[in-house]
Design a protein around this motif. Structure first.
Motif, PDB file in Angstrom:
ATOM      1  N   LEU A 145       0.823  -1.217   0.000  1.00 10.26           N
ATOM      2  CA  LEU A 145       0.000   0.000   0.000  1.00 10.26           C
ATOM      3  C   LEU A 145       0.854   1.263   0.000  1.00 10.26           C
ATOM      4  O   LEU A 145       0.486   2.262  -0.640  1.00 10.26           O
ATOM      5  CB  LEU A 145      -0.953  -0.014   1.196  1.00 10.26           C
ATOM      6  N   PHE A 146       1.985   1.258   0.720  1.00 14.24           N
ATOM      7  CA  PHE A 146       2.893   2.412   0.678  1.00 14.24           C
ATOM      8  C   PHE A 146       3.361   2.680  -0.746  1.00 14.24           C
ATOM      9  O   PHE A 146       3.387   3.827  -1.193  1.00 14.24           O
ATOM     10  CB  PHE A 146       4.123   2.185   1.571  1.00 14.24           C
ATOM     11  N   ILE A 147       3.737   1.626  -1.443  1.00 16.73           N
ATOM     12  CA  ILE A 147       4.239   1.789  -2.819  1.00 16.73           C
ATOM     13  C   ILE A 147       3.137   2.290  -3.738  1.00 16.73           C
ATOM     14  O   ILE A 147       3.341   3.229  -4.520  1.00 16.73           O
ATOM     15  CB  ILE A 147       4.846   0.457  -3.325  1.00 16.73           C
ATOM     16  N   LYS A 148       1.957   1.682  -3.671  1.00  8.84           N
ATOM     17  CA  LYS A 148       0.846   2.069  -4.538  1.00  8.84           C
ATOM     18  C   LYS A 148       0.367   3.492  -4.269  1.00  8.84           C
ATOM     19  O   LYS A 148       0.216   4.291  -5.181  1.00  8.84           O
ATOM     20  CB  LYS A 148      -0.334   1.095  -4.377  1.00  8.84           C
ATOM     21  N   ILE A 149       0.110   3.793  -2.998  1.00  8.74           N
ATOM     22  CA  ILE A 149      -0.402   5.128  -2.656  1.00  8.74           C
ATOM     23  C   ILE A 149       0.686   6.173  -2.819  1.00  8.74           C
ATOM     24  O   ILE A 149       0.427   7.277  -3.319  1.00  8.74           O
ATOM     25  CB  ILE A 149      -0.986   5.121  -1.233  1.00  8.74           C
ATOM     26  N   GLY A 150       1.917   5.847  -2.436  1.00 13.33           N
ATOM     27  CA  GLY A 150       3.031   6.786  -2.615  1.00 13.33           C
ATOM     28  C   GLY A 150       3.280   7.102  -4.080  1.00 13.33           C
ATOM     29  O   GLY A 150       3.653   8.224  -4.425  1.00 13.33           O
ATOM     30  N   GLY A 151       3.071   6.134  -4.970  1.00 14.06           N
ATOM     31  CA  GLY A 151       3.217   6.382  -6.402  1.00 14.06           C
ATOM     32  C   GLY A 151       2.140   7.309  -6.939  1.00 14.06           C
ATOM     33  O   GLY A 151       2.356   8.027  -7.920  1.00 14.06           O
ATOM     34  N   GLN A 152       0.976   7.301  -6.311  1.00  8.71           N
ATOM     35  CA  GLN A 152      -0.133   8.147  -6.761  1.00  8.71           C
ATOM     36  C   GLN A 152      -0.068   9.571  -6.199  1.00  8.71           C
ATOM     37  O   GLN A 152      -0.311  10.534  -6.918  1.00  8.71           O
ATOM     38  CB  GLN A 152      -1.473   7.511  -6.363  1.00  8.71           C
ATOM     39  N   ILE A 153       0.233   9.702  -4.916  1.00  4.54           N
ATOM     40  CA  ILE A 153       0.176  11.024  -4.288  1.00  4.54           C
ATOM     41  C   ILE A 153       1.548  11.578  -3.918  1.00  4.54           C
ATOM     42  O   ILE A 153       1.642  12.708  -3.452  1.00  4.54           O
ATOM     43  CB  ILE A 153      -0.743  11.013  -3.046  1.00  4.54           C
ATOM     44  N   GLY A 154       2.584  10.793  -4.062  1.00  3.75           N
ATOM     45  CA  GLY A 154       3.934  11.267  -3.747  1.00  3.75           C
ATOM     46  C   GLY A 154       4.391  10.789  -2.378  1.00  3.75           C
ATOM     47  O   GLY A 154       3.576  10.535  -1.481  1.00  3.75           O
ATOM     48  N   PRO A 174       2.575   2.563  11.724  1.00  3.19           N
ATOM     49  CA  PRO A 174       2.453   3.225  10.427  1.00  3.19           C
ATOM     50  C   PRO A 174       1.913   2.271   9.358  1.00  3.19           C
ATOM     51  O   PRO A 174       2.383   1.143   9.224  1.00  3.19           O
ATOM     52  CB  PRO A 174       3.878   3.656  10.077  1.00  3.19           C
ATOM     53  N   GLY A 175       0.921   2.734   8.652  1.00  4.69           N
ATOM     54  CA  GLY A 175       0.357   1.943   7.573  1.00  4.69           C
ATOM     55  C   GLY A 175      -1.081   2.318   7.307  1.00  4.69           C
ATOM     56  O   GLY A 175      -1.771   2.847   8.180  1.00  4.69           O
ATOM     57  N   PHE A 176      -1.526   2.032   6.107  1.00  6.89           N
ATOM     58  CA  PHE A 176      -2.891   2.385   5.718  1.00  6.89           C
ATOM     59  C   PHE A 176      -3.889   1.302   6.127  1.00  6.89           C
ATOM     60  O   PHE A 176      -5.004   1.615   6.534  1.00  6.89           O
ATOM     61  CB  PHE A 176      -2.964   2.644   4.216  1.00  6.89           C
TER      62      PHE A 176
END
Length: 142
Positions: free
Chosen positions: A18-27, A87-89
């Motif tokens: 989820l960090f990789i996916k969401i970080g790729g979308q919003i920075g 930490p985590g979604f």
């Protein structure tokens, strides 16, 4: 495989994904700020809900009632606060589900249905043997 060991491996893997996916979308910076803001907001709300649960528990104790729901609710709020600190979604999602009273009642209601047994038909008699004793003056001691 041990289910706890499986969760110890699975939860971080889900969080990294989820960090990789969401970080790729919003920075990356926005993702980090979002993680910190959900933790701070969640802890504040956990404190608020915990105090409300404590008040409700004391109120029930003063009326000589058992605060069973409040005890379980307090434990769920403490667990939710722990999930929000991690930490985590995915953990934040489950933490917020446990913190809000509406979703917490819904979860408890569905969870308790699995453990309650169906009411058995109650009979108004006691099963057992009996012996008929004659009412003689000889057998009676006064």
């Amino acid at each position: 495989m041990n289910p706890i060991l499986f969760l110890i491996i699975l939860i971080p893997a889900i969080e990294i994904y989820l960090f990789i996916k969401i970080g790729g979308q919003i920075g990356a910076l926005t993702t980090i700020l979002l993680i910190f803001s959900t933790a701070i907001l969640g802890i504040y709300y956990a404190k608020y809900e915990g105090l409300n649960t404590l008040k409700s528990g004391f109120s029930q104790l003063s009326r000589n009632e058992t605060p069973a729901y409040e005890v379980i609710s307090g434990a769920a709020i403490a667990f939710a606060a722990l999930l929000l600190i991690i930490p985590g979604f995915a953990t934040d999602f489950f933490g917020f589900l446990l913190i809000f009273p509406i979703s917490r009642k819904f979860i408890f209601k569905n969870f308790s249905k699995k453990f309650t047994k169906k009411k058995s038909e109650r009979n108004n008699f006691i099963d057992g043997d009996f012996e008929d004793i004659e009412d003689d003056d000889e057998n009676r001691k006064i």
